[in-house]
Design an enzyme around this catalytic site. Structure first.
Site, PDB file in Angstrom:
ATOM      1  CB  SER A  62      -6.308   2.990  -0.141  1.00  0.00           C
ATOM      2  OG  SER A  62      -4.923   3.261  -0.099  1.00  0.00           O
ATOM      3  CD  GLN A  76      -4.294   1.308  -2.830  1.00  0.00           C
ATOM      4  OE1 GLN A  76      -3.817   2.440  -2.890  1.00  0.00           O
ATOM      5  NE2 GLN A  76      -3.975   0.448  -1.875  1.00  0.00           N
ATOM      6  CG  ASP A 129      -1.872   1.161   1.280  1.00  0.00           C
ATOM      7  OD1 ASP A 129      -2.616   1.366   0.307  1.00  0.00           O
ATOM      8  OD2 ASP A 129      -1.863   1.890   2.287  1.00  0.00           O
TER       9      ASP A 129
END
Length: 240
Positions: A177, A227, A153
Site C-alpha cells: 500500500s 487506495q 486494507d
C-alpha cells in the site's frame, strides 16, 4: 484529543516505510484545528525514530443535511451461503494461508470468485465480499469506524490483480500500500455483515488504484475508500 461527540468522517494517509508488526509503534498527534463543527488532526506513526505513516484526519459534530447515496448492487447472495476463507485455503500448510484462514479478526466471504489461487479467468476489475468481525464489538461506534479502516486494507488492490488474472500466490509478486483515503458516511456496526464492493479504475507504472464502497444489509452506503498500491511482477522487472 477529540471530543467524543465528534466522529471521524475522513482520513488521508501515506505509508512511507514498511512497518514491523513485532515492534512498538509510537504515534504523534498534532492539533491542527478545532472549529465550531469540525476538528482536524495530523498523525505520524514512528518506528526506530522514523515515520512509517503520515496522515491527516477530520472529525465532525453530528449534523442534518442533504441525503443520497449510490445504490447497493442487487442479486448479491447472502453471506451465510458463501464459503469462509478457512473453507477455501485453511487446508494449505502455509503460514500465510493459515493467517488468512484462522488469524484475521474478520470473517470474509467472497461474492466474486476468490483470487487466492490460480484459475480465475474472469479478468474483470471488480469484486465484492461480505465481511464482519469474528466476535462482538463494544458499543462505541468510533471503534467500529476504526475497525473498518483496518479491514478496508485487506483486499482493496484485489481488483487490479483480478483484471490481469494474477492470483495472490503469483511467484515473485511484490505488493504494498502506498496511500489510503477513507470517508465514513453513516453509523454502522462492524460486527454485523457489510458488503464491500471493489473496483480498480486504473493500473500503470507498477501502481494499481483500488476503490471500495461499504454497504450495510439495509442497502445503505456507510463508507467509501480508495487506495493506490505498488504492484510489481518479475516478468515486468527492469532491474529497478
Amino acid at each position: 484529543t477529540i471530543e467524543p461527540t465528534r466522529a471521524i468522517h475522513s482520513l488521508h494517509g501515506y505509508f512511507l516505510r514498511p512497518g514491523d508488526p513485532n515492534q512498538t509503534i509510537t504515534f504523534g498527534v498534532q492539533r491542527l484545528r478545532d472549529g465550531r463543527s469540525f476538528s482536524a488532526r495530523r498523525v505520524h506513526a514512528y518506528q526506530n525514530g522514523e515515520p512509517i505513516l503520515s496522515m491527516i484526519t477530520s472529525f465532525q459534530e453530528p449534523a442534518i443535511g442533504l441525503e443520497h447515496h449510490d445504490p447497493m448492487p442487487i442479486d448479491v447472495p447472502e453471506p451465510e451461503s458463501l464459503p469462509t476463507t478457512a473453507d477455501l485455503v485453511g487446508h494449505f500448510d502455509h503460514p500465510v494461508a493459515k493467517e488468512w484462514a484462522f488469524e484475521r479478526p474478520f470473517d470474509v466471504r467472497h461474492v466474486s470468485e476468490p483470487i487466492y489461487l490460480p484459475g480465475n479467468s474472469s479478468k474483470i476489475a471488480d469484486s465484492a465480499v461480505w465481511l464482519r468481525t469474528t466476535s462482538a464489538m463494544p458499543d462505541d461506534l468510533s471503534l467500529h469506524r476504526a475497525a473498518l479502516a483496518y479491514a478496508s486494507d485487506y483486499m482493496l488492490l484485489e481488483p487490479a490483480l483480478r483484471a490481469h488474472g494474477v492470483p495472490w500466490v503469483h511467484r515473485g509478486l511484490s505488493i504494498a500500500s502506498l496511500d489510503h483515503a477513507m470517508w465514513w458516511h453513516r453509523d454502522f456496526r462492524v460486527d454485523e455483515w457489510l458488503l464491500y464492493v471493489l473496483h480498480s479504475p486504473s493500473a500503470s507504472s507498477a501502481r494499481g488504484l483500488g476503490t471500495g464502497k461499504f454497504y450495510n444489509k439495509a442497502g445503505e452506503l456507510v463508507a467509501t475508500v480508495a487506495q493506490e498500491g505498488m504492484i510489481r511482477l518479475p516478468e515486468f522487472s527492469d532491474g529497478h
